[in-house]
Design a protein around this motif. Structure first.
Motif, mmCIF file in Angstrom:
data_model
loop_
_atom_site.group_PDB
_atom_site.id
_atom_site.type_symbol
_atom_site.label_atom_id
_atom_site.label_comp_id
_atom_site.label_asym_id
_atom_site.label_seq_id
_atom_site.Cartn_x
_atom_site.Cartn_y
_atom_site.Cartn_z
ATOM 1 N N GLU A 136 3.163 9.927 -3.364
ATOM 2 C CA GLU A 136 2.078 10.627 -2.861
ATOM 3 C C GLU A 136 0.722 10.005 -3.091
ATOM 4 O O GLU A 136 0.123 10.185 -2.036
ATOM 5 C CB GLU A 136 2.045 12.149 -3.746
ATOM 6 N N LYS A 137 0.518 9.107 -3.810
ATOM 7 C CA LYS A 137 -0.688 8.330 -3.798
ATOM 8 C C LYS A 137 -0.682 7.582 -2.665
ATOM 9 O O LYS A 137 -1.909 7.277 -2.161
ATOM 10 C CB LYS A 137 -0.670 7.711 -5.322
ATOM 11 N N VAL A 138 0.126 6.831 -2.441
ATOM 12 C CA VAL A 138 0.361 5.766 -1.317
ATOM 13 C C VAL A 138 0.105 6.427 -0.080
ATOM 14 O O VAL A 138 -0.761 6.105 0.782
ATOM 15 C CB VAL A 138 1.757 5.034 -1.090
ATOM 16 N N ILE A 139 0.541 7.797 0.126
ATOM 17 C CA ILE A 139 0.218 8.604 1.251
ATOM 18 C C ILE A 139 -1.267 8.991 1.340
ATOM 19 O O ILE A 139 -1.952 8.996 2.250
ATOM 20 C CB ILE A 139 1.402 9.714 1.505
ATOM 21 N N VAL A 140 -1.456 9.663 0.203
ATOM 22 C CA VAL A 140 -2.897 10.207 0.218
ATOM 23 C C VAL A 140 -4.104 9.204 0.143
ATOM 24 O O VAL A 140 -5.030 9.426 0.947
ATOM 25 C CB VAL A 140 -3.135 11.274 -1.119
ATOM 26 N N ASN A 141 -3.876 8.074 -0.407
ATOM 27 C CA ASN A 141 -4.829 7.057 -0.614
ATOM 28 C C ASN A 141 -4.725 5.904 0.871
ATOM 29 O O ASN A 141 -5.586 5.247 0.879
ATOM 30 C CB ASN A 141 -4.788 6.152 -1.861
ATOM 31 N N ASP A 142 -3.687 6.063 1.391
ATOM 32 C CA ASP A 142 -3.408 5.269 2.693
ATOM 33 C C ASP A 142 -3.464 3.729 2.143
ATOM 34 O O ASP A 142 -4.019 2.985 2.959
ATOM 35 C CB ASP A 142 -4.246 5.559 4.096
ATOM 36 N N MET A 143 -2.959 3.637 1.010
ATOM 37 C CA MET A 143 -2.926 2.306 0.575
ATOM 38 C C MET A 143 -1.458 1.925 0.226
ATOM 39 O O MET A 143 -0.779 2.532 -0.244
ATOM 40 C CB MET A 143 -3.749 1.752 -0.796
ATOM 41 N N PRO A 144 -1.045 0.677 0.366
ATOM 42 C CA PRO A 144 0.102 -0.036 0.017
ATOM 43 C C PRO A 144 0.548 0.061 -1.400
ATOM 44 O O PRO A 144 -0.328 -0.044 -2.158
ATOM 45 C CB PRO A 144 0.446 -1.309 0.702
ATOM 46 N N SER A 145 1.831 0.201 -1.661
ATOM 47 C CA SER A 145 2.326 0.099 -3.175
ATOM 48 C C SER A 145 2.183 -1.579 -3.723
ATOM 49 O O SER A 145 2.290 -2.262 -2.575
ATOM 50 C CB SER A 145 3.752 0.590 -3.226
ATOM 51 N N ASP A 146 2.497 -1.812 -4.950
ATOM 52 C CA ASP A 146 2.596 -3.366 -5.264
ATOM 53 C C ASP A 146 3.999 -3.556 -4.775
ATOM 54 O O ASP A 146 4.277 -4.926 -4.394
ATOM 55 C CB ASP A 146 2.429 -3.285 -6.852
ATOM 56 N N TRP A 147 4.987 -2.659 -4.767
ATOM 57 C CA TRP A 147 6.464 -3.021 -4.272
ATOM 58 C C TRP A 147 6.448 -2.919 -2.658
ATOM 59 O O TRP A 147 5.860 -1.699 -2.291
ATOM 60 C CB TRP A 147 7.144 -2.154 -4.992
ATOM 61 N N ARG A 148 6.898 -3.986 -2.045
ATOM 62 C CA ARG A 148 7.077 -3.885 -0.583
ATOM 63 C C ARG A 148 8.456 -4.369 -0.187
ATOM 64 O O ARG A 148 9.076 -5.044 -1.211
ATOM 65 C CB ARG A 148 5.896 -4.780 -0.212
ATOM 66 N N LEU A 149 8.660 -4.352 1.034
ATOM 67 C CA LEU A 149 9.893 -4.813 1.534
ATOM 68 C C LEU A 149 9.546 -6.349 2.184
ATOM 69 O O LEU A 149 8.699 -6.249 3.032
ATOM 70 C CB LEU A 149 10.667 -4.102 2.322
ATOM 71 N N ALA A 150 9.891 -7.271 1.833
ATOM 72 C CA ALA A 150 9.596 -8.606 2.678
ATOM 73 C C ALA A 150 9.729 -8.544 3.993
ATOM 74 O O ALA A 150 8.907 -9.155 4.708
ATOM 75 C CB ALA A 150 10.072 -9.826 1.969
ATOM 76 N N CYS A 151 10.884 -7.940 4.612
ATOM 77 C CA CYS A 151 11.053 -7.913 5.959
ATOM 78 C C CYS A 151 10.398 -6.683 6.691
ATOM 79 O O CYS A 151 10.214 -6.703 7.870
ATOM 80 C CB CYS A 151 12.416 -7.605 6.045
ATOM 81 N N GLN A 152 9.353 -6.138 5.932
ATOM 82 C CA GLN A 152 8.545 -4.974 6.540
ATOM 83 C C GLN A 152 7.036 -5.383 6.373
ATOM 84 O O GLN A 152 6.123 -5.026 7.084
ATOM 85 C CB GLN A 152 8.560 -3.816 6.194
ATOM 86 N N MET A 153 6.657 -6.030 5.379
ATOM 87 C CA MET A 153 5.268 -6.373 4.972
ATOM 88 C C MET A 153 4.677 -7.445 5.924
ATOM 89 O O MET A 153 5.203 -8.637 6.091
ATOM 90 C CB MET A 153 5.099 -6.871 3.674
ATOM 91 N N ILE A 154 3.673 -7.079 6.615
ATOM 92 C CA ILE A 154 2.836 -8.332 7.316
ATOM 93 C C ILE A 154 1.553 -8.711 6.673
ATOM 94 O O ILE A 154 0.914 -7.734 6.139
ATOM 95 C CB ILE A 154 2.532 -7.552 8.791
#
Length: 119
Positions: free
Chosen positions: A88-106
């Motif tokens: 919910e914080k990621v969505i509301v603040n429009d900021m990425p999480s510390d956890w990402r998928l390497a195949c998706q993160m640019i």
């Protein structure tokens, strides 16, 4: 040209510089180009095997990664890297999480540290 430090508990840190044109490349594609052993199974954001933790160089939050795709949010939630509240914080603040998928993160123009557990 952002500096990217790849860190794994069993290997030495590997430091690369992402060229200016890399703003269209994923972390996984950059890792593959530099022979950095980030694990992946599908490479398409479906399985979560390429999960990474992304921070700034000093271990703080990063601000300039490309925002998370819906697919990435769903997979990170399914594999337990994002709680409902964190999502919910990621969505509301429009900021990425510390956890990402390497195949998706640019990568953008920010020096970052990527910690990965599985090789």
């Amino acid at each position: 040209m952002p500096k990217i430090i790849f860190q794994h508990p069993e290997f030495d840190e590997m430091e690369i510089y992402a060229p200016a044109a890399s703003h269209k490349k994923t972390v996984l594609s950059l890792a593959k180009e530099h022979n950095i052993p980030v694990r992946f199974d599908c490479g398409d954001g479906e399985c979560g095997s390429c999960v990474i933790k992304v921070t700034d160089i000093d271990g703080g939050p990063t601000h300039m990664g490309v925002h998370m795709t819906d697919k990435e949010k769903t997979v990170l939630r399914e594999i337990g890297k994002l709680t409902k509240d964190q999502l919910e914080k990621v969505i509301v603040n429009d900021m990425p999480s510390d956890w990402r998928l390497a195949c998706q993160m640019i990568v953008r123009d920010e020096d970052i540290r990527i910690t990965y557990e599985r090789a």
